[in-house]
Design a protein around this motif. Structure first.
Motif, mmCIF file in Angstrom:
data_model
loop_
_atom_site.group_PDB
_atom_site.id
_atom_site.type_symbol
_atom_site.label_atom_id
_atom_site.label_comp_id
_atom_site.label_asym_id
_atom_site.label_seq_id
_atom_site.Cartn_x
_atom_site.Cartn_y
_atom_site.Cartn_z
ATOM 1 N N LEU A 144 0.850 -1.192 0.000
ATOM 2 C CA LEU A 144 0.000 0.000 0.000
ATOM 3 C C LEU A 144 0.884 1.240 0.000
ATOM 4 O O LEU A 144 1.917 1.275 0.681
ATOM 5 C CB LEU A 144 -0.906 0.019 1.233
ATOM 6 C CG LEU A 144 -1.843 1.227 1.334
ATOM 7 C CD1 LEU A 144 -3.125 0.970 0.559
ATOM 8 C CD2 LEU A 144 -2.156 1.589 2.775
ATOM 9 N N ILE A 145 0.481 2.253 -0.755
ATOM 10 C CA ILE A 145 1.187 3.534 -0.727
ATOM 11 C C ILE A 145 0.347 4.554 0.028
ATOM 12 O O ILE A 145 -0.859 4.645 -0.145
ATOM 13 C CB ILE A 145 1.508 4.037 -2.144
ATOM 14 C CG1 ILE A 145 0.244 4.158 -3.007
ATOM 15 C CG2 ILE A 145 2.521 3.117 -2.821
ATOM 16 C CD1 ILE A 145 0.477 4.829 -4.364
ATOM 17 N N ARG A 146 1.029 5.336 0.865
ATOM 18 C CA ARG A 146 0.348 6.377 1.640
ATOM 19 C C ARG A 146 0.323 7.694 0.887
ATOM 20 O O ARG A 146 -0.424 8.606 1.256
ATOM 21 C CB ARG A 146 1.038 6.548 2.988
ATOM 22 C CG ARG A 146 0.961 5.305 3.879
ATOM 23 C CD ARG A 146 1.864 5.412 5.085
ATOM 24 N NE ARG A 146 3.287 5.401 4.689
ATOM 25 C CZ ARG A 146 4.288 5.503 5.552
ATOM 26 N NH1 ARG A 146 4.032 5.650 6.852
ATOM 27 N NH2 ARG A 146 5.536 5.480 5.121
ATOM 28 N N HIS A 147 1.135 7.820 -0.154
ATOM 29 C CA HIS A 147 1.163 9.003 -1.007
ATOM 30 C C HIS A 147 1.946 8.652 -2.265
ATOM 31 O O HIS A 147 2.640 7.615 -2.321
ATOM 32 C CB HIS A 147 1.784 10.206 -0.284
ATOM 33 C CG HIS A 147 3.140 9.933 0.282
ATOM 34 N ND1 HIS A 147 4.283 9.890 -0.499
ATOM 35 C CD2 HIS A 147 3.550 9.666 1.543
ATOM 36 C CE1 HIS A 147 5.336 9.635 0.256
ATOM 37 N NE2 HIS A 147 4.918 9.487 1.509
ATOM 38 N N PRO A 148 1.888 9.467 -3.329
ATOM 39 C CA PRO A 148 2.530 9.115 -4.601
ATOM 40 C C PRO A 148 4.032 8.882 -4.501
ATOM 41 O O PRO A 148 4.590 8.113 -5.293
ATOM 42 C CB PRO A 148 2.233 10.331 -5.487
ATOM 43 C CG PRO A 148 1.012 10.937 -4.911
ATOM 44 C CD PRO A 148 1.096 10.714 -3.436
ATOM 45 N N GLY A 149 4.684 9.493 -3.535
ATOM 46 C CA GLY A 149 6.119 9.339 -3.401
ATOM 47 C C GLY A 149 6.549 7.921 -3.050
ATOM 48 O O GLY A 149 7.729 7.578 -3.180
#
Length: 433
Positions: A144-149
């Motif tokens: 899972l990604i918490r933001h695009p970075g």
């Protein structure tokens, strides 16, 4: 339960995340990155951990299912013995003329949760679930990604797992999941090098078997109707984007608990479906359990097996369908079954089916002519019994006249009548009548 329903209801009504604001919604999740090394307790509660690699950080959840483990009717460990039988499916889907080696340890079971429905560059896979076999267990990992970075780190982790895999096992993955991932690889600076992974996309065999038998071929329908899997309080996949945007908005991971569970079950279902098709191709005597499949499914399964090289099993199922037809329980598959026997040159099998269909047609209000025409052709050209051929041709002409009074398709009936009149005239000349 009521709390879940209320929250889903609010999300359905929430219009704060239109499709054209996906980027803004993702960016909203990056407003505060000062605590990136901190994993929220609501993530830790379900086993989510922080993982780092050379490209950055992302979240990972890992679930291990030691054998024996049943998901629905199937024991997942059974794929260790029958995975090789999926070879014809892989060869057909990947257009390979040479044999395709299917090693269960080289399969990656893949399912993504994305911010949208299209395959364009704006659709972001915020969660990637994948499963694989070890000698002792089936393992599911979810990123899972918490933001695009964090996307590049997540994609790098997926690529590392793909290096040793020969095939992606998906449900509609060839036209959705994989194209979405390819776009994200490119946008993150990776270019294609070397061959792409092979595909085992189970949407296509599912449609071949069940497109007319089940109300739909959605994975949720297939797993409940054919795999014996029932999900309790499942979050629909269509709500996953809204739940993710809600998490980006308030940073509360509890919104995603149901998404994790839904994605995890999807990956497990892919493994169960692989077992199902592997057993079918190997030869699965238990297919007739619980009263057996209906005529439609029995016929389509037999045809599917025949296409994929299991002629012995397909013959067994065709014979079972023949018995259903003889007992009057085959739901009118005599003509289709007879056509298959005719293509195989098995006229001794086709003949009683045509005769039975012809008898049924003569009692019908809107009779089909196919059986009479086939019998006329058979007795004229194969049995060389011209009087029998003429008899069936004349009966077919009577039937088309009966249908003409009730049918709206006058042009088609006219063509049928003219063709039969020509056949009757020709046969009468042959027998000097």
């Amino acid at each position: 339960m009521s709390g879940l329903r209320e929250r889903l209801g609010r999300l359905r009504a929430d219009s704060s995340y239109p499709a054209n604001s996906i980027t803004e919604a993702l960016d909203a999740g990056t407003s505060d990155t000062s605590h990136e090394d901190f994993v929220h307790p609501e993530f830790s509660k379900i086993g989510v951990e922080l993982l780092s690699n050379e490209w950055g950080q992302f979240l990972l959840r890992r679930c291990v299912y030691p054998f024996p483990y049943h998901h629905g009717r199937h024991e997942l460990a059974d794929l260790l013995d029958c995975a090789g039988h999926l070879q014809p499916v892989a060869a057909r889907q990947n257009q390979k003329t040479e044999p395709v080696d299917i090693d269960v340890y080289n399969l990656l079971f893949l399912d993504t949760e994305t911010t949208g429905l299209g395959v364009g560059t704006g659709n972001v896979p915020f969660m990637i679930g994948f499963g694989y076999y070890t000698e002792q267990a089936f393992v599911v990992e979810q990123t899972l990604i918490r933001h695009p970075g964090e996307e590049k780190a997540m994609l790098s982790y997926l690529l590392d797992h793909m290096k040793s895999k020969s095939h992606l096992v998906t449900y509609n993955g060839r036209t959705f999941d994989w194209p979405v991932l390819v776009n994200r690889f490119i946008l993150n600076g990776w270019r294609r090098s070397g061959p792409e992974p092979g595909h085992l996309d189970f949407l296509h065999p599912s449609r071949a078997l069940w497109r007319n038998t089940l109300p739909s071929c959605r994975l949720s329908m297939i797993e409940e109707a054919r795999l014996g899997i029932r999900r309790e309080l499942d979050v629909p996949g269509s709500l996953a984007p809204a739940l993710y945007f809600q998490y980006l908005n308030d940073q509360n991971p509890s919104h995603l608990h149901g998404v994790y569970t839904h994605n995890e079950k999807d990956v497990l279902t892919l493994a169960s479906l692989a077992v199902h098709f592997g057993l079918l191709l190997r030869g699965m005597p238990q297919l007739e359990e619980s009263g057996g499949p209906e005529g439609e499914e029995l016929f389509r399964t037999a045809c599917w097996l025949e296409q994929h090289g299991n002629s012995a099993e397909s013959e067994r199922l065709f014979a079972a369908l023949n018995k259903l037809e003889e007992a009057g329980d085959g739901s009118g598959w005599s003509l289709a079954l007879a056509a298959r026997y005719k293509r195989a040159g098995q006229y001794e099998q086709a003949l009683p089916l045509w005769i039975r269909s012809a008898e049924h047609a003569e009692k019908s209000v809107l009779p089909k002519l196919d059986a009479h025409v086939e019998l006329a052709i058979y007795y004229e050209h194969r049995a060389k019994q011209l009087l029998m051929a003429l008899s069936y041709a004349e009966k077919a002409l009577e039937l088309v006249n009966r249908r003409s009074r009730l049918s709206r398709d006058a042009d088609k009936r006219k063509e049928e009548k003219e063709a039969l009149q020509h056949r009757v005239s020709r046969l009468r000349k042959k027998v000097n009548v």
